[in-house]
Design a protein around this motif. Sequence first.
Motif, PDB file in Angstrom:
ATOM      1  N   THR A 186       7.484   0.317  -5.881  1.00 16.66           N
ATOM      2  CA  THR A 186       7.132   1.672  -6.289  1.00 16.66           C
ATOM      3  C   THR A 186       7.537   1.924  -7.737  1.00 16.66           C
ATOM      4  O   THR A 186       6.754   2.446  -8.525  1.00 16.66           O
ATOM      5  N   GLY A 225       0.829   4.026  -3.005  1.00 16.84           N
ATOM      6  CA  GLY A 225       0.568   5.425  -2.674  1.00 16.84           C
ATOM      7  C   GLY A 225       1.691   6.316  -3.158  1.00 16.84           C
ATOM      8  O   GLY A 225       1.461   7.359  -3.784  1.00 16.84           O
ATOM      9  N   THR A 226       2.927   5.894  -2.886  1.00 18.31           N
ATOM     10  CA  THR A 226       4.078   6.699  -3.295  1.00 18.31           C
ATOM     11  C   THR A 226       4.159   6.804  -4.810  1.00 18.31           C
ATOM     12  O   THR A 226       4.432   7.874  -5.358  1.00 18.31           O
ATOM     13  N   ARG A 258      22.415   7.784 -15.654  1.00 15.22           N
ATOM     14  CA  ARG A 258      21.419   8.770 -16.015  1.00 15.22           C
ATOM     15  C   ARG A 258      21.958   9.701 -17.101  1.00 15.22           C
ATOM     16  O   ARG A 258      21.274  10.038 -18.053  1.00 15.22           O
ATOM     17  N   ASN A 279     -11.804  12.929  -2.772  1.00 15.47           N
ATOM     18  CA  ASN A 279     -10.580  13.341  -3.442  1.00 15.47           C
ATOM     19  C   ASN A 279      -9.560  13.853  -2.429  1.00 15.47           C
ATOM     20  O   ASN A 279      -8.380  13.508  -2.487  1.00 15.47           O
ATOM     21  N   ILE A 306      -2.435   9.448   0.120  1.00 13.25           N
ATOM     22  CA  ILE A 306      -1.335   9.235  -0.821  1.00 13.25           C
ATOM     23  C   ILE A 306      -0.115  10.033  -0.377  1.00 13.25           C
ATOM     24  O   ILE A 306       1.017   9.540  -0.381  1.00 13.25           O
ATOM     25  N   LEU A 315       7.062   6.425   3.472  1.00 10.77           N
ATOM     26  CA  LEU A 315       8.081   5.652   2.771  1.00 10.77           C
ATOM     27  C   LEU A 315       9.380   6.433   2.628  1.00 10.77           C
ATOM     28  O   LEU A 315      10.471   5.855   2.616  1.00 10.77           O
ATOM     29  N   ALA A 343      -8.155  11.009  -0.322  1.00  7.76           N
ATOM     30  CA  ALA A 343      -7.178  10.257  -1.104  1.00  7.76           C
ATOM     31  C   ALA A 343      -5.862  11.010  -1.166  1.00  7.76           C
ATOM     32  O   ALA A 343      -4.783  10.421  -0.992  1.00  7.76           O
ATOM     33  N   PRO A 395       0.820  -1.226   0.000  1.00 10.20           N
ATOM     34  CA  PRO A 395       0.000   0.000   0.000  1.00 10.20           C
ATOM     35  C   PRO A 395       0.846   1.266   0.000  1.00 10.20           C
ATOM     36  O   PRO A 395       0.530   2.222  -0.722  1.00 10.20           O
ATOM     37  N   LEU A 396       1.924   1.259   0.783  1.00 12.84           N
ATOM     38  CA  LEU A 396       2.776   2.453   0.835  1.00 12.84           C
ATOM     39  C   LEU A 396       3.404   2.715  -0.530  1.00 12.84           C
ATOM     40  O   LEU A 396       3.496   3.853  -0.980  1.00 12.84           O
ATOM     41  N   SER A 397       3.843   1.649  -1.185  1.00 14.60           N
ATOM     42  CA  SER A 397       4.508   1.821  -2.480  1.00 14.60           C
ATOM     43  C   SER A 397       3.536   2.325  -3.529  1.00 14.60           C
ATOM     44  O   SER A 397       3.866   3.214  -4.324  1.00 14.60           O
ATOM     45  N   ARG A 413      -9.260  14.409  -9.479  1.00 10.39           N
ATOM     46  CA  ARG A 413      -8.046  13.646  -9.733  1.00 10.39           C
ATOM     47  C   ARG A 413      -8.198  12.208  -9.217  1.00 10.39           C
ATOM     48  O   ARG A 413      -7.864  11.255  -9.876  1.00 10.39           O
ATOM     49  N   TRP A 414      -8.726  12.107  -7.989  1.00  4.26           N
ATOM     50  CA  TRP A 414      -8.836  10.775  -7.387  1.00  4.26           C
ATOM     51  C   TRP A 414      -9.781   9.875  -8.171  1.00  4.26           C
ATOM     52  O   TRP A 414      -9.529   8.673  -8.330  1.00  4.26           O
ATOM     53  N   LEU A 418      12.570  12.363  -7.671  1.00  6.13           N
ATOM     54  CA  LEU A 418      12.058  11.191  -6.953  1.00  6.13           C
ATOM     55  C   LEU A 418      12.293   9.906  -7.732  1.00  6.13           C
ATOM     56  O   LEU A 418      12.597   8.870  -7.141  1.00  6.13           O
ATOM     57  N   VAL A 419      12.174   9.987  -9.048  1.00  6.19           N
ATOM     58  CA  VAL A 419      12.420   8.788  -9.845  1.00  6.19           C
ATOM     59  C   VAL A 419      13.864   8.333  -9.656  1.00  6.19           C
ATOM     60  O   VAL A 419      14.145   7.142  -9.488  1.00  6.19           O
ATOM     61  N   TYR A 437       0.903  13.553  -8.415  1.00  7.35           N
ATOM     62  CA  TYR A 437       0.802  14.678  -7.480  1.00  7.35           C
ATOM     63  C   TYR A 437       2.046  15.552  -7.455  1.00  7.35           C
ATOM     64  O   TYR A 437       1.959  16.751  -7.286  1.00  7.35           O
ATOM     65  N   ILE A 461      -7.960   8.448 -10.948  1.00  2.00           N
ATOM     66  CA  ILE A 461      -7.024   7.423 -10.491  1.00  2.00           C
ATOM     67  C   ILE A 461      -7.784   6.138 -10.158  1.00  2.00           C
ATOM     68  O   ILE A 461      -7.445   5.047 -10.609  1.00  2.00           O
ATOM     69  N   LEU A 471       1.697   6.668  -6.911  1.00  3.07           N
ATOM     70  CA  LEU A 471       0.672   7.608  -7.353  1.00  3.07           C
ATOM     71  C   LEU A 471       1.114   9.036  -7.081  1.00  3.07           C
ATOM     72  O   LEU A 471       0.942   9.930  -7.913  1.00  3.07           O
ATOM     73  N   PHE A 472       1.711   9.230  -5.916  1.00  2.00           N
ATOM     74  CA  PHE A 472       2.166  10.579  -5.561  1.00  2.00           C
ATOM     75  C   PHE A 472       3.186  11.069  -6.582  1.00  2.00           C
ATOM     76  O   PHE A 472       3.073  12.174  -7.113  1.00  2.00           O
ATOM     77  N   ALA A 507       1.390   8.201   2.554  1.00  2.00           N
ATOM     78  CA  ALA A 507       2.149   7.014   2.127  1.00  2.00           C
ATOM     79  C   ALA A 507       3.518   7.438   1.645  1.00  2.00           C
ATOM     80  O   ALA A 507       4.540   6.826   2.002  1.00  2.00           O
ATOM     81  N   PHE A 508       3.538   8.501   0.864  1.00  2.00           N
ATOM     82  CA  PHE A 508       4.802   8.995   0.334  1.00  2.00           C
ATOM     83  C   PHE A 508       5.742   9.406   1.477  1.00  2.00           C
ATOM     84  O   PHE A 508       6.914   9.004   1.508  1.00  2.00           O
TER      85      PHE A 508
END
Lengths: 429, 321, 291, 353
Positions: free
Chosen positions: B190, B102-103, D342, D79, D86, D93, D82, B98-100, B215-216, B119-120, B110, B219, B105-106, D89-90
């Motif tokens: 992730t 969420g991350t 990269r 929304n 989200i 982590l 969520a 779930p955390l991954s 947005r949600w 972040l990537v 977002y 998704i 998606l963020f 969660a970010f």
Amino acid sequence: MRLSQKSVAALFAAVTIAGTGGTIVSAKDQNLTGAGSTFIKNLFDACIPEYNDVSGDTVSYGGGGSGAGRTAFINGTADFAATEAVFGSAEKPPADFTYVPLIAGPVAIAYKNSNLTGTLQLSPVTIAKIFAGQINTWNHPEIAAENPSITLPSNNIVVVYRADSSGTSTVFAQYLTATAASVWTKAPSGTFANAMPAGAPPGSIAAPGSDGVANKVASTEGSITYVELSFQKENLGDGVKAASVKNAAGAYVAPSPISAAAAVAALPAGNVDQNTGWIRPDFATAVPNAYPITALAMGIARKTYSAKNDSVRDFFNYILNTCAKAQAPTLGYAALTGNTLKFAQGRAAGISQLGNPALTTVKRNQTLPGASLLNAAGLSGVPTLRVTKGGNVCRVVNKTNIGGTRAGTCDVRVTVGTTNVTLKVTVTK
Amino acid sequence: MAVAVEQREVVTKKPRVDKVLHGVVTSGALASLVILGSIAGFLLYRGFEIFSDMGFGFITGSTWEGAGAEGEVTKYGIAPMLVGSLVLSLIAVAVALPLSVGTALFVEFYAPPGLRRVLVSVLDLAAAIPSVIYGLWGLFVLRPLAIGWAKSLNEYLGWFPLFRVDATFFDGSPFIGGLVLAVMISPIITSVSREVFSQTPPELVDGARALGGERWSAIRHIVLPFGRSGVIGGAMLGLGRALGETVAIYLVVSIVFKINLQMLFTGSGNIASMIALKFGEASPYEVKALLASGFVLFIVTLIVNLIATAIVNGSVRKASK
Amino acid sequence: MSSESPLEGTAVTASGVGSAMREVETGRDSRNLLPSGASGLETIGAHAWFGKHLAIEDVSLRFPKSSVTGLIGPSGCGKSTFLRLLNRMHEFIPGSAFAGQVLLDGRDIYAPEVNATEIRLKVGMVFQKPNPFPSMSIADNVLAGLRLARIKVSDKNMLLEDCLVRAGLWKEVKDRLKASAGSLSGGQQQRLCIARALAVKPEVLLMDEPCSALDPGSTLRVEETIVQLSESMTIIIVTHNMQQAARVSDYCAFFLSEGGPGRVVEAGLTSTIFTNPVDSRTADYVQGRFG
Amino acid sequence: MTAVTTQPSAVRPLQPWKLTTAQRFSRFATVIAVVAVAALLVLVSPLAGLAGIALVAIPLQVAVSVARSGRHGSVAARNDVATSLIGSAFLILMAPWLSILYTVVRRGYEAISWNFLTDDMRVTAPDAELGTGGIAHAIVGTGVMVLVATAVSVPLGILSGVYITEIRGRFTKLVRFIVQAMSGVPSIVAGLFIYSTLVIYNKSYSGFAGALALAVLMIPTVARTAEEVLKLVPEELRFAGYALGSTQASNVFRIVLPTVRSGLVTSAILGVARVAGETAPLLMTAQIFLATKGNPFDGPLASLPIVTFSFFQNGADNAVTRAWGTSMVLLVLISLLFALARAVSADRRRSRR
């Protein structure tokens, strides 16, 4: 400094006893790989850089545990090994191996309990019951009986033990078997979980390596373990203390280099195996100030002559004669002294002797003394010599010596009692 | 209609260079095949040797004794480590998934574009942090915290079967090991999830939003269904990595040869860490048993990986359509 | 130029078993008009299969030197497949098969002793989508064929300029020959691909809808290039664009599949095909009534 | 015809869809307030630490979201919930990853000095004063092993990829299956394999054995990425080559491989970054050696992960600091490899344009 005088004296002793291989002769640039005991690792970590510095060799010690060391030595992946447990029946070491006692040290019963002031006193049976899971609170009546002057907290005892196979575990299990047989009913084993009478007690924690168990104890309130004194000392700041252990003389003795030395100094002759060089620790020592759980770490090396084995002998001698004396007190070990040291030096001298060209070369028309051959064969006693190959190169003189007749090589069988070793003797012009 | 026109055999004559190319490339491919195949073959061979000696007890037994010497009782059974491997990995995936997601998606939907690029990179890097560092961090930083969490979980939610323990010992538990593994595998899950999410056709998302969705909603109704199999595949890849992790488990978990299903209670271990613990002093016969354990682990990871690849490929194929 | 052709009106015929065979004005089999062993490309009873599927059936066409032939017809009628038969690219598709003959200068290019690579050097090809090699510069792209086929050339620079000039690209790129081919526009890229095909000096140039991915301006430039090139080589072009076929080609062949394998319905002078076709289907197609 | 001309300066570009500064601030302030309230609650409750704060703050934030968006209807509320989840969660982590970086640097920076990178531990005890000795032996050892592993695995991996995508011979499926299967081999199994064959047979640990164990782990990675990258080469490019009379060999070496060169380089670098931190297999195959040496065939060879491990086992404070310092060097090294990868792939993207 008394210490340095002592080490100088030891140096001389070593030279006289060990002859050519006494101390570091010259830079040889050998790369030695060692493996085994984590018990001795802190000493090695301190001594190896010094030895590398003075010798020009590079010794690397991988640790891994006594069992790993013996296996590596058998497999040939290690040039030398260190162990507190003797080769098992299933292990097939090379025929020309020898044990060399290197260092002694107390195995501390280390514990952490912030609410426990003073020093805990434990008898072998109590220790056995704790590690077998039969005593599982700190204020158990049996502990209380031995510590009348201490107020004991009521929290649970967490037993911490070695997850990997370890010589320390073997020694500790042997100790419990020897001194508390009624409780400790299972045979000793390097894998401590296999030696625990009812398996690992609930809530006990296994951790790899001496540092692993020491760290676990340092971070776990109410825990207890067995570990080399040096690791207990490193974690003293985190409240890891060492219990005093009752010896056969009835005295509670704290682990220290001195109390360990006392235990080793009075080893009974029966504990020493003259054949292999193995020394059994004396868990039932009756010396009043001796710490009973004192382990002896043995080096394992090969007797066959080679430049590498020469370096192993030099390294062991350096440990015995120089480094242990200087480092042992601060690291929590007891350097070997007296007869034990002499015995160890003798064993070290036996490394790299089989077929040593320095001992098996003779000039034409001259005589090679039988004592040299005896030395080169790694035997002692009165030898019988016989030339088995190259009878025109050399011959037996006076039944005890070899005479060279012309340049070449011949095979000489050296027999003492029922053992015999065949050596190649070189005759030069 | 044409009556029986005979097909000509077209001979594509290969120039000599092409023959050389075929030879070189084929032998290169076969060399990797031989190297990789020989591992599988070697494990298989050793595996069968031990299986025939130990029988099914190798899978179901809970003791590891003896070195295989003459007349000695030798018992090897990896049930606790096999169960431990699964328990640890499942905890890891349950926490990380779930955390991954969420991350992911963020990061994809977002984060502002500049942050997304950073972040990537962070995700890629986190996936490559050596496991020894994860292990040491787990041992020194996470473990003390996690023991506290385990205590609280047990204290307040102990009635729930999952958080029950027989005795209040929490160190070195599957829970702690699972958390370390969760931190370790979350970058992979992730990354894979984000990759799949980013392949959602933008016109679908636009479509959803043009219909008045927030947005949600887009998704929830477009991105997640579209990327579901990719997420599952990513989770399986993470599971595969968790199953094979050695050093982190070796350092953090109290490795005990006893089946422990209480996730908060001390003691567990996985096959990989057991191999690391035992190989050093293993007798030749014991090494075979370790290789057999490796074989079991290999088969388990293989199955997980093949399923994962199939799922991920499936979703990518769907995405590219 | 078609009016000046010595082989006017007779060069291309279509003959097929079961298809509407049409003898051209002379009433003779046009293939015999070319002297035996003369240069040119010719197919006799060509069939092509993909696995069990017969894609084209019994196509016999002759392409004289220095002419442009347009292959027209609705999608899926086998034009491209036929084109790829001519330089042995057809056999790259797994499971493909072939029957009949393709003669280049009178030699069967599918004969066992023939090296396919050699044939492809003589019969160049330009593809639907411009496909310059992304790893190479403009100059390297033009000369790629030489390096790929290991042909030695004394003056590379002259060849480079020559090819680019003939492809109508020289003026636009002469100052940036070292630039990446990816930096060109689509039309320029396609002309670069033509230049690349010219560098190995082919006798025949096959073009598979070379302008379908281009804008009208670029299309015009490419068409000019084709007309110029036809003076020195045989060009066969597949196109969906009727006006283009009318503009650039001397001869046309109309392919049609009608649910079965593709066949040639009618072939001949472009002017004839467009203004006075024999077959009603041809008339319907060229006038845009289907396809 | 009349044209209405407007002064260009009169029109200001607007982004009315963006949140206003006030809105942004209010959102930010809400989050801060929620965290602060959570922290206060944690202080007076049995909960403790960051985890406790998170445990309180997340539901609270969700509740606030619902309350604030509620008036816009349930869709808006959902929304916002969520978004909160989200975002949480970010943050959750990110916390461990940042913590790892912080821990490594915080505990390891003291060990770092010029000496640390250029000297080895041949004559220095692990617990000796910081500033003496160093990990040059480990850096060189890791470098050597990774180079050998790359030299073995990259050609083999690329050849496998070429076999699958270009030759398409009769083993294609088998090669692909085995490569795929082996990419899941746990590293410890690879180590055990090399140990029980090469190491036992040679009676010696060696850098070469370690490199082979790493290569075993790298081959599937490289082969898979090579296959993926080669698949991206458009079929038209190959046909274009053939149409120019190219042989397959020229086509592969002059067109296909150069086209994906940077992709292949990237995959190799990423493969290296993966294996550079492997611990368990090297413990079984290369062990440790205290002096700096570059010969992989001459006995044991040090590596950064093993040296880290070994420093930890000493247990003394200075040794542990050295261990974190070594971890830090390893982490920096891997980051550099990633940056390199990269840069290479960015280069590729630029040249594609």
